[in-house]
Structures are given as structure tokens and as C-alpha cells.
Motif scaffolding. Structure first.
Motif, PDB file in Angstrom:
ATOM      1  N   ALA A   1     -49.655  56.333 -25.808  1.00  0.00           N
ATOM      2  CA  ALA A   1     -49.948  56.934 -24.500  1.00  0.00           C
ATOM      3  C   ALA A   1     -48.709  57.664 -23.975  1.00  0.00           C
ATOM      4  N   PRO A   2     -48.901  58.595 -23.048  1.00  0.00           N
ATOM      5  CA  PRO A   2     -47.751  59.295 -22.482  1.00  0.00           C
ATOM      6  C   PRO A   2     -46.755  58.310 -21.864  1.00  0.00           C
TER       7      PRO A   2
ATOM      8  N   PRO B   1     -53.115  52.478 -20.362  1.00  0.00           N
ATOM      9  CA  PRO B   1     -53.760  53.785 -20.557  1.00  0.00           C
ATOM     10  C   PRO B   1     -55.282  53.703 -20.683  1.00  0.00           C
ATOM     11  N   THR B   2     -55.952  54.736 -20.190  1.00  0.00           N
ATOM     12  CA  THR B   2     -57.384  54.900 -20.412  1.00  0.00           C
ATOM     13  C   THR B   2     -57.578  55.807 -21.625  1.00  0.00           C
TER      14      THR B   2
ATOM     15  N   TYR C   1     -51.347  68.892 -21.982  1.00  0.00           N
ATOM     16  CA  TYR C   1     -50.758  68.347 -23.205  1.00  0.00           C
ATOM     17  C   TYR C   1     -49.296  68.765 -23.302  1.00  0.00           C
ATOM     18  N   ARG C   2     -49.071  70.035 -23.051  1.00  0.00           N
ATOM     19  CA  ARG C   2     -47.693  70.527 -23.149  1.00  0.00           C
ATOM     20  C   ARG C   2     -46.810  69.899 -22.079  1.00  0.00           C
ATOM     21  N   ALA C   3     -47.398  69.521 -20.951  1.00  0.00           N
ATOM     22  CA  ALA C   3     -46.626  68.864 -19.898  1.00  0.00           C
ATOM     23  C   ALA C   3     -46.406  67.381 -20.220  1.00  0.00           C
ATOM     24  N   GLY C   4     -46.974  66.920 -21.352  1.00  0.00           N
ATOM     25  CA  GLY C   4     -46.748  65.526 -21.760  1.00  0.00           C
ATOM     26  C   GLY C   4     -47.544  64.523 -20.953  1.00  0.00           C
TER      27      GLY C   4
END
Lengths: 317, 471
Positions: free
Chosen positions: B208-209, B215-216, B299-302
């Protein structure tokens, strides 16, 4: 739960219930037409098309209203989106889309119904096999409802499934009552106190049987069959599982269970309609006219369906 | 060729191999009618459960039962231990390669792989450059196709690092075998596979990030008409996570949300079974109705993890495949434990010339193809098919590779006339999270037609339960 999942469950249940109600309605139509002693009961079969909302579609492809034509059109005609065949297919497709949410027993039941109906021959509804086919459709619906209640976790998935069942059932009961009352008791005739002769008796008892209420009637009233009591049973009895009152009581309760931040108004409207049935009297309904009353009910049930879709099933965000 | 194939159950002189001895004794004791009845029972149950496979190219929504054969494919413990070590090594190297080509590109600088092979590959996603993914893992789920040829040595046929499927058949085949023949399981010590969904969920949660403690996780499917939809629904159910379609997700405030009956709910990890091309219409194919607009920016922002990551296709591309042993040496400094199949790269003039001269003996594959579509099996092809394929190769040689036709190992299956050998492969599923986890065995696919080497379910292949015997 995902909105789309709830939507599929809701429609899975609605289509299952719709197939059952179609079978019930066609069964009663066929039984009633038997009284016509060899004459084609054109009015009865036209009414069947009207209850199913299929008259315009039927007329496009058929010249005449015939028992065989209507039976085929409403059972196995895959071109007709409202046929029993298509309802069972739609129920199965909705179940398929969320099979991960269903118990395996429920999925297997619905899938098996579809496999069997797909493999059966349309010819079975011609001649003497129709009754047996309608029994089968009803039986499969009972089965999937039983499996639903007997195996599903009592959470949102079940509530939305049940919501679909009861909205569809209320709608169907109102339609069948409306059309049959207009046929048996035309506007202006004696407001429905008497079932005069043996022929009438047969018609009213058949109508009762179409919602599995013949024995219920006997038990509740212990008296002769009168049209007014039939209407009361169909509309106001809370303990009659296919009555409008019962269906709306369930819808009201289920909406309480699934309520979210934006659904308060929908819950209120369901409660209002529920209380109309809870505190209504059959004398007042007849005084205002049964037909207008049922039309109003159908419009309010449709409004609830639309609001449920917006609040829960296909929200904008 | 047929005579030379290695058989999993019998030696060349017809003796039963030791790890099949117990099974062979059991089989000999079973009356034919009992086995026939069990076959019918299996068909019935699979049909009723709706364990089907949608087939492309036939009427929309056509579903077919994947044939299941009841003779298990058995691997002795020692053999599996070696294979598992090789798989771990290979997937570690592939993940290291992916991290490298989207960052420093050391392997290209060192000249081990021609840079243009990677950077101009259509599967290479420039959007991934410089992006750090949790744990440096790109291929969380890998389905590595192994075949056994010659005298019984294993080869990797391909590394499936995008959205490998088939694990549900592995699980259902096992469940079916236990249902049909509980006595067999009492007589053998078979390594369990049932914990796969649990392990997968654990892996997904660990990637997960950063900063998300609970996390879901959701599984993103293309929908009910996808060929592997059954598997998507099955895995989501087994893991207890939501099965979502693109329309169920939306992006707001740099986060991904699901539309639920209780309002929007944040999603942290997406196990996506949707190809890169379709995942975000704003970033990739604009005509995709299946994806989630804006997903790539989150996604790119994580702020969301995709498993597998975007851009893994470049590492399982058939034009990159020949370099995997090199990756093992370069990144891990180890000697590759698993063999590659010798491969001619038709972009090289010498390889092309050789291949065109030997089409009738070779297998030719499209570099970007998968699922057994777009390939030529020389020995099984007609003159006409070979001629047609030759034209396609000459028109675009860099789109193809060629390999020798391997005499894939065989395993007995039930056929109408009794029991007969058919060619098989093996797809173990390698899960990479904080550590690498492999459920013993994998999916054994079998080519049902006599002599056929094509095991893909879309091409009429079947499956078998795969047993790893524990010592």
C-alpha cells in the motif's frame, strides 16, 4: 457496498420476481379463459398483455390477439424483453455480474434456472403443458427466494435484494388487481359487495389463487367471496405477503436499514405511502374509485424506484 | 518427436516413476465405471458452479467449460524446491530490471541489452520514468510458464508479468479432486494450495502507499464479458475485497474512490486485471470505457498502488525474454537457475535467414502476442499456413521470434478410448511483496488434442490438479 453491486442485486431480485408474477398472471388468465366455453377470451388475453405492459409491442408483430400468440410472446419470445425467458435471463445476467457477492448456493440456483429454461422447448406452453410450466417458474422463484433468505448474510446485500423483490411485487399486485377489477367489475356497476353467480365465484377465486390468497381469504374472512374483500385483501392486509400494504411495509423497513446521507426524502415518501396503506379503509378507497387509487399507488411506487436508483444504485458521485 | 517426449508418469521403458507409484496402484484398483461416473460428476459441478471461460472471437458472452482431467500432475519435493528457487531468482531479477529501466537504466548503459529494444518497445511506458513504487516491486503477481523437454529438464517459456490468469483453476481443480477422491489425499502427502488468496491479500496490503496503515484493496475487472471474469469474481470473493469495474471508481482530490451505497470510499490498492492500455482514458487509450479517468495522475502522486505496476509488459515481452538470464547475472550476480529456451530474434538478419529456412521445424511467436494467438507451430502447420506466416514474418521481422519446437513433456489423461499421454506445461504463480511467496505447484495446462503443443484454454486446452509431494 458498491453501488453497482447493489444495483445488480436489486435487479436480479426484481427480474426473478417479475418472472414469477408473469407466470402467475398468465396462469390466472388461462384459467379464467376456460370459462368461455370454447370462445376465445380476447378481452382476457388483451388484459394480460396490458398488465405486462406489452400490448404495443405485441401488436407490432401480431395481427390478432390469440391465446397461443400471447402465451408465446410472454413466455419464450426472446425478442420480447418482458417475456419470462428474458426476465430469467436478465436475473441470471445480473447475478453473474455480482456472483462474488452471492452465496454459491444462490448463484447455482439462479444459473440452473436459466440453463433449464434455455434448454426447454417453447412448445411446452402450447396445449396442456402451460400450467406445469407456470408452476415450475413459480417454484424456481420460491427456491431462489428461499436460498436467498436461507444462505445470505443479513447485510446490505440482502437488504437491496429484498428491496427489489418487494417493489416488484407491489407493482405487480397493483397491476393485476387493477386490470382484473376493471374487467370483472366495470366502472358504474354495484360497488363490489356481491359475487353473484357461480361464474363470478370462479373468476374471483381464480384471481385470489393468482396471488396464492384463496386459502388466506377463507381463513381471514370465513365468509363468501365478495369483490370488496378481495380488494381489501390485496391492498390493505398487512399479513398477506403479496398485498400492497405488506410490500410497502417491507420497503419502508428496508429503506431504514440501508439509509445513507442523501436518502432521507426517499425514506419519508416510502413511510408516507406505507401509512396510507396502514391506516386506509377499503370503503374510502372504493368511494374515491379503485382505479384512481391504484394508479396513484403505481405512480408513487415508480417514484420510489427512481429515487432508490439515484440515492443508492447509480449515484452521480 | 513424439517418442522422445519425457513422460511425467512413466519412464521411457514403461515403468512407473517412483513419485507416481502410489497413484498408479490406486488407479489400477479403480473400476472404470467409477472413474467414468466421477468424470460426469466433475462436469456437472463445474457447469453448475459456472466455472467457465469466455472465448474471444465467438458470439459475445460465449462461455465454455475448461476441461478438467482427473489424473494429477505430480512433482516430487526435491524437484519443486529447485524450481521454486529458480522462480524466486528470476522474478527478483525481473523486478530489479523494471526498477532499473524506469530509473537509472544501468543495464542499458552497461550494454547488456540494446537500449532501443527497451526504450522503443511499445510496452515501455515513459510515464513510469523516475516514479518510485512501494518496495520497488513492479510485478507483484507473476505467472511463469515452465515446460519440461528433452530428458526432463525445465525451461521457462515466458514470464507473464501483466495480468496473468489461471490461478482460480489451480484452486478449483484442487477442490474438485478433494471432493471426488478424498481417499487419494489420505494416501499422499500433498502440499496445500488453498491459502493462495490469503497470501495474495497479504502481499497486496504490504505494498500500500506509504502512510496507509489499514489499506482498502479492490480488484479491478474489465467486466463480465472478459474471458477471465470468473477468476476475478472468485478471487475477490475469496479475499473478501470489492470487485470493481472502471465505472465504480472515480478520482477526486488526488485520491481514488469507489461509489458505494454509503457514499464515496477511498481505495488504496488496486489489484487490476485490466491492461495498461485501458486503465486510464486520459493517459492511454482514450476510447477505453473500462478504465478510470485520472487514475495515472493519482498513481504518479504515490497515492494509489497498482498491482501489477504500469509498464511491466516490457519485461515479459518476447523480444526481451532472451535477456532474462543476463538480468539475473547483472542484478543479482548469480548464475541463472532456470533455463531459457534458445531463441532466434528475427530482427537479426542471420537469425531471420535461419528461421525462414527452417519454418517447418520451429515455433514462431509474435513478440507482443499472448494466449497462443498469432503463433506458428511449424511441425503441426500445413504448407499453406507456413507460407502465409512466412509473408507476415518477411513484412515485419522484428515483430517475431523463433524457438525450436520443444518436445513438451506428457502426462496421461483420460480420453474416450482409455488413458493416453498429452503434452502439458506448468504455470506457478509467484507473489512479490515484502518477500516472495509461491504456493507449491501451480496450474498445469494440458493440450487435449493428440500431438498438440498448444495448451492455452482459449485454444482448447484443459487443466489438471498439480501436486507437490511433501517429503
Amino acid at each position: 457496498m458498491l453501488s453497482r453491486t447493489a444495483d445488480h442485486l436489486y435487479w436480479m431480485a426484481r427480474y426473478t420476481e417479475r418472472a414469477e408474477n408473469l407466470a402467475r398472471m398468465l396462469d390466472v388468465t388461462q384459467r379464467m379463459s376456460l370459462l368461455h366455453g370454447g370462445q376465445v377470451d380476447e378481452a382476457g388475453w388483451t388484459a394480460a398483455l396490458a398488465i405486462a405492459g406489452c400490448e404495443p409491442g405485441y401488436r407490432k408483430t401480431h395481427d390478432k390477439v390469440t391465446p397461443g400468440g400471447v402465451l408465446r410472446y410472454l413466455t419464450f419470445d426472446t425478442e420480447n424483453a418482458a417475456s419470462i425467458m428474458r426476465c430469467l435471463k436478465a436475473a441470471r445476467e445480473n447475478a453473474h455480474a455480482v456472483r462474488g457477492t452471492l452465496t454459491s448456493e444462490l448463484w447455482e440456483t439462479i444459473n440452473d434456472t436459466w440453463i433449464r429454461v434455455r434448454e426447454s422447448s417453447p412448445a411446452i406452453v402450447e396445449g396442456n403443458g402451460a400450467g406445469e410450466f407456470f408452476e415450475w417458474v413459480k417454484y424456481r422463484s420460491h427456491l431462489s427466494r428461499g436460498v436467498t433468505i436461507g444462505t445470505m448474510l443479513q447485510d446490505e446485500a440482502l437488504w437491496f435484494t429484498r428491496l427489489g423483490t418487494y417493489l416488484e411485487r407491489g407493482d405487480s399486485t397493483a397491476r393485476i388487481l387493477d386490470v382484473k377489477f376493471q374487467a370483472l367489475l366495470p366502472e358504474g356497476s354495484n360497488a363490489g359487495d356481491e359475487a353473484d353467480n357461480a361464474g363470478d365465484y370462479y373468476q374471483w377465486s381464480t384471481l385470489l389463487r393468482s396471488v396464492s390468497a384463496f386459502e388466506i381469504y377463507r381463513k381471514v374472512y370465513r365468509d363468501r367471496i365478495t369483490p370488496r374483500r378481495v380488494a381489501e385483501l390485496f391492498i390493505l392486509r398487512a399479513d398477506m405477503p403479496r398485498s400492497l400494504h405488506h410490500c410497502l411495509a417491507e420497503v419502508h423497513d428496508l429503506l431504514d436499514r440501508v439509509a445513507n446521507r442523501q436518502s432521507a426524502e426517499t425514506g419519508r415518501r416510502a413511510g408516507l405511502l406505507h401509512s396510507t396503506l396502514q391506516y386506509g379503509r377499503i370503503e374510502d378507497i372504493f368511494a374515491g374509485g379503485l382505479h384512481p387509487f391504484l394508479l396513484d399507488f403505481l405512480a408513487r411506487a415508480a417514484d420510489l424506484s427512481e429515487r432508490i436508483a439515484n440515492d443508492f444504485l447509480v449515484p452521480k458521485h | 518427436m513424439k517418442a522422445s517426449a519425457y513422460d511425467e508418469m512413466y519412464t521411457a521403458d514403461g515403468a512407473v516413476r517412483p513419485h507416481y507409484a502410489e497413484f498408479a496402484a490406486w488407479l489400477a484398483s479403480q473400476p472404470a465405471e467409477v472413474l467414468a461416473r466421477k468424470r460426469e460428476e466433475a462436469d456437472l459441478v463445474f457447469h453448475r458452479l459456472g466455472i467457465t471461460f469466455a472465448v474471444y472471437g465467438e458470439a459475445e458472452g460465449t462461455e465454455r467449460l475448461i476441461p478438467f482431467d482427473q489424473i494429477p500432475r505430480i512433482l516430487p519435493a526435491a524437484e519443486w524446491t529447485q524450481l521454486a528457487a529458480g522462480l524466486r531468482q528470476r522474478v527478483r531479477a525481473l523486478n530489479a530490471f523494471l526498477g532499473d529501466i524506469y530509473h537509472g537504466q544501468e543495464i542499458l548503459k552497461a550494454g547488456h541489452i540494446p537500449a532501443m529494444q527497451v526504450l522503443q518497445n511499445v510496452q515501455y511506458r515513459p510515464e513510469m520514468q523516475g516514479l518510485d513504487v512501494p518496495g520497488g516491486i513492479y510485478a507483484h503477481i507473476a505467472g511463469v510458464d515452465l515446460v519440461r523437454a528433452g530428458a526432463g529438464e525445465f525451461y521457462v517459456l515466458e514470464d507473464n508479468l501483466r495480468v496473468p490468469s489461471g490461478v482460480s483453476y489451480m484452486l478449483e481443480d484442487r477442490r474438485m479432486m478433494m471432493r471426488l477422491f478424498p481417499d487419494l489425499f489420505a494416501r499422499h502427502k500433498i502440499a496445500p494450495v488453498e491459502h493462495y488468496p490469503d497470501t495474495l491479500l497479504e502481499v497486496l496490503r504490504t505494498v500500500a502507499p506509504v502512510g496507509v496503515s489499514n489499506p482498502t484493496v479492490a480488484l479491478l475487472t474489465p467486466g463480465a464479458y472478459n474471458s477471465a471474469y470468473f477468476e476475478h469474481a472468485f478471487l475477490a470473493q475469496q479475499m473478501g475485497i470489492e470487485l470493481v469495474e472502471g465505472q465504480d471508481l472515480f478520482v477526486a482530490d488526488e485520491q481514488v474512490f469507489m461509489r458505494t451505497t454509503q457514499g464515496p470510499r477511498q481505495v488504496d490498492v488496486i489489484y487490476r486485471r485490466l491492461d495498461d492500455d485501458f486503465i486510464d482514458p486520459l493517459a492511454f487509450r482514450q476510447d477505453s470505457m473500462l478504465g478510470v479517468p485520472g487514475l495515472l495522475s493519482v498513481y504518479r502522486a504515490g497515492r494509489i498502488t497498482l498491482a501489477n505496476a504500469i509498464g511491466t509488459g516490457v519485461a515479459d515481452d518476447k523480444s526481451i525474454y532472451p535477456y532474462v538470464p543476463e538480468m539475473v547475472r547483472f542484478y543479482l550476480g548469480e548464475k541463472p537457475l532456470l533455463n531459457n529456451v534458445p531463441t532466434w530474434m528475427l530482427r537479426k538478419p542471420d537469425d531471420l535467414a535461419y528461421t525462414l529456412d527452417h519454418l517447418a521445424e520451429l515455433v514462431v511467436k509474435e513478440v507482443h502476442g499472448s494466449g497462443g494467438y498469432g503463433m506458428l507451430v511449424g511441425p503441426a502447420a500445413t504448407k499453406r499456413e507456413i507460407a502465409d506466416f512466412r509473408e507476415r514474418i518477411v513484412a515485419a521481422p522484428d515483430k517475431y521470434i523463433a524457438q525450436p519446437t520443444l518436445a513438451l513433456s506428457t502426462c496421461p489423461i483420460f480420453v474416450d478410448s482409455g488413458i493416453a499421454p498429452r503434452h502439458i506445461d506448468l504455470r506457478p504463480f509467484v507473489l512479490s511483496g515484502r518477500e516472495i511467496r509461491i504456493v507449491p505447484g501451480g496450474l498445469t495446462r494440458v493440450a487435449l488434442r493428440e500431438g498438440s503443443l498448444v495448451v492455452n484454454s482459449s485454444q482448447g486446452g484443459g487443466t489438471k490438479d498439480t501436486w507437490v509431494l511433501e517429503d
